[in-house]
Design an enzyme around this catalytic site. Structure first.
Site, PDB file in Angstrom:
ATOM      1  N   HIS A 155      -2.181   2.573  -6.115  1.00 36.37           N
ATOM      2  CA  HIS A 155      -3.110   1.492  -5.804  1.00 36.37           C
ATOM      3  C   HIS A 155      -3.379   0.617  -7.027  1.00 36.37           C
ATOM      4  O   HIS A 155      -3.585  -0.596  -6.900  1.00 36.37           O
ATOM      5  CB  HIS A 155      -4.417   2.063  -5.260  1.00 36.37           C
ATOM      6  N   ARG A 167       0.854  -1.182   0.000  1.00 34.16           N
ATOM      7  CA  ARG A 167       0.000   0.000   0.000  1.00 34.16           C
ATOM      8  C   ARG A 167       0.892   1.234   0.000  1.00 34.16           C
ATOM      9  O   ARG A 167       2.045   1.200   0.453  1.00 34.16           O
ATOM     10  CB  ARG A 167      -0.897   0.016   1.239  1.00 34.16           C
ATOM     11  N   LYS A 221      -2.934  -2.321   7.902  1.00 30.73           N
ATOM     12  CA  LYS A 221      -4.247  -1.907   8.397  1.00 30.73           C
ATOM     13  C   LYS A 221      -4.617  -2.700   9.644  1.00 30.73           C
ATOM     14  O   LYS A 221      -4.365  -3.892   9.742  1.00 30.73           O
ATOM     15  CB  LYS A 221      -5.322  -2.131   7.322  1.00 30.73           C
ATOM     16  N   TYR A 234     -10.388 -10.375  -7.212  1.00 33.36           N
ATOM     17  CA  TYR A 234      -9.437 -10.559  -8.304  1.00 33.36           C
ATOM     18  C   TYR A 234      -9.782 -11.758  -9.169  1.00 33.36           C
ATOM     19  O   TYR A 234      -9.336 -11.851 -10.308  1.00 33.36           O
ATOM     20  CB  TYR A 234      -8.014 -10.674  -7.755  1.00 33.36           C
ATOM     21  N   ARG A 237      -0.717  -1.867  -7.191  1.00 38.00           N
ATOM     22  CA  ARG A 237      -0.992  -2.945  -6.223  1.00 38.00           C
ATOM     23  C   ARG A 237      -1.998  -3.931  -6.822  1.00 38.00           C
ATOM     24  O   ARG A 237      -1.850  -5.155  -6.675  1.00 38.00           O
ATOM     25  CB  ARG A 237      -1.521  -2.320  -4.939  1.00 38.00           C
ATOM     26  N   HIS A 280      -5.142  -8.646   3.459  1.00 37.15           N
ATOM     27  CA  HIS A 280      -6.593  -8.548   3.554  1.00 37.15           C
ATOM     28  C   HIS A 280      -7.088  -9.349   4.759  1.00 37.15           C
ATOM     29  O   HIS A 280      -6.760 -10.534   4.888  1.00 37.15           O
ATOM     30  CB  HIS A 280      -7.267  -9.094   2.291  1.00 37.15           C
TER      31      HIS A 280
END
Length: 299
Positions: free
Chosen positions: A238, A149, A173, A273, A241, A264
């Site tokens: 992004h 990120r 995150k 994806y 990514r 994630h």
């Protein structure tokens, strides 16, 4: 708005301490809650279901994702008030719940990525190449080669990437740690760039007293895209990514491994994806399914 502001602060403190919310998430929650408080004339804490329904009606012109984000922030806030005994009821159910329709992420083709890296290579091979080109090479190798990120990338410590260690440990995150593989070429690019970073600097990509900003990273990515002949509006940190994830999946990467590398929390986020790569999956079934060559039996 005094009561609203004080309880918004308490709520955000709880989100940071107990839920491990990221800084960007806390900033978005503060913005959404403060705007709602203003719209309700400072009556956010005491608003009843009818007032919240009217507030939600005023969001009709906004995108589905924006409405979902605002409503989610307010619902969590009212759940917090109820849990803390600051309200006897929870009026959050009156807020709109737009269908969860997640847009497919933008990505780049292999040809697009090749053009970006070819342009970097041309700059580095020039007679008078600049240290800024070494920095750009390291940035792009880590963006596309490891799927970092933007915030994770610009805030990397100077010693985060080591020549004898093919991975780095990131805290992303929700304050969650994850192991991120680093390719040989990315480590080589970082090593070349790090030679231009003073040993007493804290960050791998320093700027002033701190590190390169996300805004500046965004500008560098756009500028390179323009030089490489790739439309700049299609390229961002992004998007690189997303390209990392999509191209790994095309190459046969396991979805669980990809989830781990991207950081994630929910594999449902990674599964998007599979939609981006749907053509490859269809071809895979048609070519590799055990019954592909079996004759069809007719009644």
């Amino acid at each position: 708005m005094g009561q609203d502001a004080a309880l918004i602060d308490r709520f955000l403190e709880m989100m940071a301490a107990q839920a491990g919310a990221a800084r960007n998430t806390l900033s978005a929650y503060r913005s959404d809650l403060s705007l709602a408080s203003q719209a309700l004339d400072g009556g956010l804490v005491d608003a009843d279901a009818a007032r919240l329904a009217r507030l939600g009606d005023g969001w009709r012109a906004l995108s589905r994702s924006t409405v979902a984000r605002k409503a989610a922030a307010l619902r969590r806030f009212y759940a917090f008030l109820a849990d803390e005994g600051l309200r006897a009821d929870d009026p959050g159910a009156a807020l709109p719940r737009p269908g969860a329709q997640r847009a497919l992420p933008k990505t780049l083709s292999h040809a697009d990525v090749d053009r970006l890296f070819t342009t970097i290579a041309e700059r580095l091979s020039a007679k008078h190449s600049l240290s800024s080109d070494l920095r750009l090479s390291a940035l792009f190798e880590l963006l596309y080669g490891s799927g970092l990120r933007a915030t994770e990338l610009v805030s990397l410590p100077r010693a985060a990437v080591q020549p004898d260690r093919p991975f780095l440990i990131l805290r992303g995150k929700g304050d969650r740690e994850r192991l991120v593989p680093i390719s040989d070429r990315a480590r080589a690019a970082v090593a070349e760039w790090r030679g231009h970073v003073a040993a007493d600097r804290l960050f791998l990509f320093p700027s002033g007293r701190t590190h390169l900003s996300r805004v500046r990273l965004y500008q560098l990515v756009k500028a390179l895209a323009a030089d490489a002949g790739v439309p700049p509006d299609r390229v961002s940190p992004h998007v690189l990514r997303h390209a990392f994830a999509t191209h790994l999946l095309e190459g046969g990467a396991d979805l669980r491994a990809l989830q781990s590398m991207l950081g994630h929390a929910d594999i449902a986020t990674t599964e998007i994806y599979t939609h981006v790569d749907s053509s490859r999956l269809v071809a895979l079934v048609n070519e590799r399914h055990p019954l592909v060559d079996a004759p069809l039996r007719r009644a």
